[in-house]
Design a protein around this motif. Structure first.
Motif, PDB file in Angstrom:
ATOM      1  N   GLU A   1     -38.544  26.851  21.464  1.00 56.45           N
ATOM      2  CA  GLU A   1     -39.737  27.473  22.037  1.00 56.45           C
ATOM      3  C   GLU A   1     -39.605  28.992  22.030  1.00 56.45           C
ATOM      4  O   GLU A   1     -40.569  29.712  21.723  1.00 56.45           O
ATOM      5  CB  GLU A   1     -39.950  26.957  23.459  1.00 56.45           C
ATOM      6  CG  GLU A   1     -41.196  27.491  24.143  1.00 56.45           C
ATOM      7  CD  GLU A   1     -42.467  26.962  23.504  1.00 56.45           C
ATOM      8  OE1 GLU A   1     -43.518  27.569  23.738  1.00 56.45           O
ATOM      9  OE2 GLU A   1     -42.393  25.954  22.775  1.00 56.45           O
ATOM     10  N   GLN A   2     -38.427  29.487  22.352  1.00 52.87           N
ATOM     11  CA  GLN A   2     -38.205  30.925  22.342  1.00 52.87           C
ATOM     12  C   GLN A   2     -38.342  31.498  20.925  1.00 52.87           C
ATOM     13  O   GLN A   2     -38.962  32.554  20.735  1.00 52.87           O
ATOM     14  CB  GLN A   2     -36.820  31.246  22.918  1.00 52.87           C
ATOM     15  CG  GLN A   2     -36.531  32.741  23.043  1.00 52.87           C
ATOM     16  CD  GLN A   2     -35.171  33.000  23.669  1.00 52.87           C
ATOM     17  OE1 GLN A   2     -34.410  32.065  23.910  1.00 52.87           O
ATOM     18  NE2 GLN A   2     -34.873  34.252  23.915  1.00 52.87           N
ATOM     19  N   TYR A   3     -37.799  30.818  19.959  1.00 57.75           N
ATOM     20  CA  TYR A   3     -37.910  31.282  18.575  1.00 57.75           C
ATOM     21  C   TYR A   3     -39.363  31.258  18.116  1.00 57.75           C
ATOM     22  O   TYR A   3     -39.821  32.176  17.413  1.00 57.75           O
ATOM     23  CB  TYR A   3     -37.047  30.415  17.660  1.00 57.75           C
ATOM     24  CG  TYR A   3     -36.976  30.935  16.244  1.00 57.75           C
ATOM     25  CD1 TYR A   3     -35.962  31.783  15.855  1.00 57.75           C
ATOM     26  CD2 TYR A   3     -37.945  30.567  15.303  1.00 57.75           C
ATOM     27  CE1 TYR A   3     -35.901  32.275  14.546  1.00 57.75           C
ATOM     28  CE2 TYR A   3     -37.891  31.051  14.011  1.00 57.75           C
ATOM     29  CZ  TYR A   3     -36.870  31.892  13.636  1.00 57.75           C
ATOM     30  OH  TYR A   3     -36.818  32.385  12.359  1.00 57.75           O
TER      31      TYR A   3
END
Length: 443
Positions: A128-130
């Motif tokens: 999700e962060q990427y």
């Protein structure tokens, strides 16, 4: 005290300090030439830093896929249904919307997640962060519209993706374009399916409502017919009863009349039927008989002339009669009409109906439309295209950053300027450190 005559003259005063600060271009050039190695060294350092930047910085490649609006023929299958009207501009607008939608980009990201992340960084949080920090900023959709005076131009959409792998950037751009078209097509087909299913339910409800209405109308008609039959039945019964009483009364009147005639015949001793002429001859011209004969002219013969035996037989028959219906022809007709009311075929037919849908108004047309809509639902719509691919994304060999030529040029210019500045500062410092030339002694 100092004497006024002892003050030095103005010509004997030393020159001001700024008198030696005038810039001599020749000396400046000479000073720079003496320190050319400093300038070259700074330029070399700048170029070395630029080279290190180019070597250490990961190159970023950009690939773009361009889409065009579909042809009207590619939307004909949807528009021919008559349930949904979609122009090429509206269809292309849906594709642009899907290309910019985060859900579309997430779908593509999930499909290429294994290539984005290594095996040690595939957790949901890291993914999700990427996706938020790297994937979304790397993708973009640009729409180029036609000018107001350019009637031949058309709207195009360019889907771009940036990545360190040039082939991967091209694959993602093409995947985003494909996903946008597929999702837009699926959305339109879902809308079409919902509209047609809703229309089918409406048509089926109309058939049911039509059948229910027909059933209620039949029930009302049955009630009306039964009430009309009951009214007619009572009217016929009243007429039959009235005629029955009338015929009975006529029979009683006839009995009374026969009884009177029998009494007269018995008093006259008439046993067998006779005529008035026979009676006049038998009585020898009796005035009373002649008077009766005169009264009987032009009228029917009195009943007593039938004789007592005939009158007694007729009177006995009347007294023994149990029904006078044959004496009144209208009674037979009324009774026949009354018997027909016992079975109303129309009421039986209405009460025996079961398939009201087949008899409802416009059922055939509604069922034909439902069949057509079901055929539309079963169609594949494989020819429907929401956009045309004007140009597929390809792997580019030249990165968009860092730009080597620009970086080297900036390093060269910056190194040169910085080297010259350092050389000038060094020259200025050296000049400050040199002692000033000895002043001439006053004469």
């Amino acid at each position: 005290m100092t004497q006024p005559g002892n003050h030095p003259s103005l010509s004997q005063l030393p020159p001001p300090a700024w008198a030696d600060d005038e810039i001599d271009l020749f000396e400046l050039v000479v000073g720079l030439w003496r320190r050319k190695w400093v300038v070259l060294a700074v330029i070399a350092v700048a170029l070395a830093l630029a080279a290190a930047y180019l070597l250490l910085t990961t190159p970023v490649y950009e690939s773009s896929a361009r889409l065009r609006p579909p042809l009207a023929s590619q939307l004909a299958a949807i528009n021919e249904t008559g349930q949904l009207t979609l122009s090429p501009e509206e269809a292309f607008g849906r594709v642009i919307f899907e290309a910019r939608a985060i859900s579309t980009q997430r779908q593509v990201f999930d499909a290429f997640k294994e290539r984005f992340l290594n095996s040690n960084a595939r957790s949901d949080a890291l993914a999700e962060q990427y996706f938020l920090l790297n994937f979304l900023p790397a993708s973009s959709t640009k729409v180029d519209g036609s000018g107001k005076n350019d009637v031949l131009a058309e709207t195009t959409a360019t889907i771009t993706f940036k990545h360190a792998d040039n082939q991967f950037a091209a694959d993602i751009s093409n995947a985003l374009a494909t996903a946008a078209r597929s999702r837009a097509r699926a959305g339109v087909l879902d809308d079409l399916r919902v509209v047609m299913e809703t229309r089918i339910r409406v048509l089926e409800s109309r058939i049911v409502l039509g059948a229910d209405e027909l059933k209620r109308n039949d029930q009302d008609t049955v009630v009306q017919l039964q009430e009309a039959d009951e009214l007619r039945r009572r009217d016929l019964q009243d007429q039959i009863a009235a005629l029955t009483r009338k015929t009975r009364q006529l029979r009683l009147d006839k009995i009374t009349e026969l009884q009177e005639a029998l009494a007269i015949a018995q008093s006259l001793g008439i046993e067998d039927p006779v005529t008035m002429h026979m009676m006049s001859n038998r009585d020898g011209g009796n005035e009373s008989v002649a008077f009766r004969a005169e009264l009987s002219d032009g009228t029917r013969d009195p009943l007593y002339l039938r004789g007592s035996r005939m009158l007694e037989a007729e009177l006995a028959a009347l007294e023994q009669r149990t029904s006078d219906a044959h004496m009144e022809p209208r009674l037979r007709d009324l009774q026949e009409q009354l018997d027909l009311l016992e079975k109303n075929r129309r009421i039986e037919l209405l009460q025996g109906r079961e398939n009201y849908e087949a008899l409802a108004e416009n059922t055939g047309a509604l069922r034909a439309e439902i069949t057509q809509l079901r055929n539309f639902l079963a169609a594949s719509y494989a020819d429907v295209k929401m956009a045309r691919v004007d140009k597929e994304a390809v792997a580019r060999k030249t990165p968009i950053r860092p730009k080597k030529a620009l970086t080297v040029a900036i390093a060269l210019i910056a190194g040169t300027m910085l080297g010259i500045l350092i050389a000038l500062v060094m020259a200025a410092v050296q000049n400050r450190r040199q002692p000033p030339p000895a002043a001439d002694t006053a004469q």
